[in-house]
Design a protein around this motif. Structure first.
Motif: not given
Length: 108
Positions: A42-50
């Motif tokens: 997962l890209p960093d932005d999606r990891l932050r959202k997760l």
């Protein structure tokens, strides 16, 4: 050791906190059917959202995500050995698509 040389990111307390956060993140990912490999892709932005969706502050390094991925792999191994256990199946697998997008097949 000189106190100015202490690596606070790798003290026993930091390792414990990292594992606690990774466990929280892994639980959230497991319940959505996300594998360890998928998590690390997962890209960093999606990891932050997760992380935010899991109720955690996003980790500042990939190290926590690596621990979470290892925990997911361990859980998958356990689930394969205990398929009849209620916790062997993700509770919200239908939400996986919100986090892990399947590749779109090219038009031919």
């Amino acid at each position: 050791m000189d106190p100015s040389e202490v690596d606070f990111a790798h003290t026993d307390a930091a390792d414990r906190k990292r594992r606690e956060k990774a466990t929280e993140l892994a639980r959230f990912a497991w319940d959505r059917g996300i594998t360890g490999a998928e998590l690390l892709e997962l890209p960093d932005d999606r990891l932050r959202k997760l992380a935010r969706a899991a109720g955690a502050n996003p980790p500042s390094t990939r190290e926590t995500w690596t621990v979470a991925a290892e925990l997911l792999d361990q859980k998958a191994t356990w689930a394969a050995a205990n398929p009849d256990h209620p916790q062997a199946s993700p509770a919200h697998a239908d939400e996986k698509i919100m986090w892990v997008k399947r590749p779109i097949p090219p038009w031919t």
